[in-house]
Design an enzyme around this catalytic site. Structure first.
Site, PDB file in Angstrom:
ATOM      1  N   LYS A  19       0.854  -1.190   0.000  1.00  0.00           N
ATOM      2  CA  LYS A  19       0.000   0.000   0.000  1.00  0.00           C
ATOM      3  C   LYS A  19       0.887   1.235   0.000  1.00  0.00           C
ATOM      4  O   LYS A  19       1.788   1.358   0.853  1.00  0.00           O
ATOM      5  CB  LYS A  19      -0.853  -0.052   1.266  1.00  0.00           C
ATOM      6  CG  LYS A  19      -2.209   0.571   1.186  1.00  0.00           C
ATOM      7  CD  LYS A  19      -2.932   0.237   2.500  1.00  0.00           C
ATOM      8  CE  LYS A  19      -4.284   0.821   2.598  1.00  0.00           C
ATOM      9  NZ  LYS A  19      -4.865   0.598   3.943  1.00  0.00           N
TER      10      LYS A  19
HETATM   11  O1  G3P Z   1      -8.845   1.432   5.057  1.00  0.00           O
HETATM   12  C1  G3P Z   1      -8.688   2.742   5.530  1.00  0.00           C
HETATM   13  C2  G3P Z   1      -9.426   2.907   6.794  1.00  0.00           C
HETATM   14  O2  G3P Z   1      -8.798   2.197   7.800  1.00  0.00           O
HETATM   15  C3  G3P Z   1      -9.630   4.302   7.206  1.00  0.00           C
HETATM   16  O3  G3P Z   1     -10.808   4.316   7.908  1.00  0.00           O
HETATM   17  O4  G3P Z   1     -12.504   5.148   9.436  1.00  0.00           O
HETATM   18  O5  G3P Z   1     -10.091   5.780   9.766  1.00  0.00           O
HETATM   19  O6  G3P Z   1     -11.383   6.739   7.895  1.00  0.00           O
HETATM   20  P1  G3P Z   1     -11.214   5.561   8.799  1.00  0.00           P
END
Ligand code: G3P
Length: 199
Positions: A83
């Protein structure tokens, strides 16, 4: 649509995988930092639990360092997907990693143009972050709809992997739009199974 689990927690991934619906896993540095283990050990453990793509993210910011880190991460297991963040350094790293047949997931995508460039550079996946756009009152799922349409227009082989999914509506909308993959927090998987009338 493939379902990935967005977690670096072995117990959560094991439970989710036991339901027979998990096609892969995504991690990020924040998720790894919550675990008391180094990234190599944990990514290897996850690859043993789930037979599918497992994203492991670089933490360097220069393209040459990203390539080195990506090569190192990809050596952990055949299923590792490296990634990298969108940007000129990220795309230069994608080009070099692709030359070495290493799959990549270009992350932190916030508009379809970024996704087009990542696809053209040879990314295996692009990760639009829908919840974080919603957080700033921009419609995250509109970005996904446009991206899926554009990728279909040009037969791009890069997969749209919807990330930063926060709730069941994000999940369902992604499926209706034809997204290739959704990556969801483990608790959302269990939430999706629930309905008061079923109870
Ligand atoms: O896959 C990316 C994810 O972990 C981000 O999620 O909820 O932190 O925006 P969030």
């Amino acid at each position: 649509m493939k379902i990935f689990i967005d977690s670096a927690n072995v117990e959560d991934i094991t439970l989710a995988a036991s339901l027979g619906v998990v096609d892969g896993v995504t991690t990020n540095p924040s998720l790894i930092a919550k675990e008391d283990v180094d990234i190599h050990t944990r990514i290897h453990q996850i690859c043993e639990l789930v037979d599918g793509p497992v994203s492991a993210e670089v933490v360097t910011t220069e393209w040459e360092a990203m390539v080195e880190e990506g090569i190192d991460l990809s050596a952990i297991h055949d299923n590792v997907v490296v990634k990298v963040p969108i940007g000129s350094a990220g795309l230069r790293a994608v080009v070099k990693l692709r030359e070495k047949n290493i799959n990549t997931n270009v992350t932190l995508i916030f508009n379809p143009s970024q996704a087009i460039l990542a696809a053209k550079a040879g990314a295996s996946y692009v990760s639009p972050f829908v919840g974080r756009l919603d957080d700033i009152t921009l419609p995250g799922m509109d970005m996904v709809r446009d991206m899926v349409q554009i990728f279909q227009n040009y037969d791009f082989t890069t997969k749209v992997l919807v990330a930063s999914i926060r709730h069941p509506v994000h999940f369902l909308e992604a499926a209706k739009m034809g997204a290739d993959v959704v990556t969801i927090p483990p608790q959302l998987l269990h939430q999706l199974l629930k309905h008061p009338l079923t109870d």
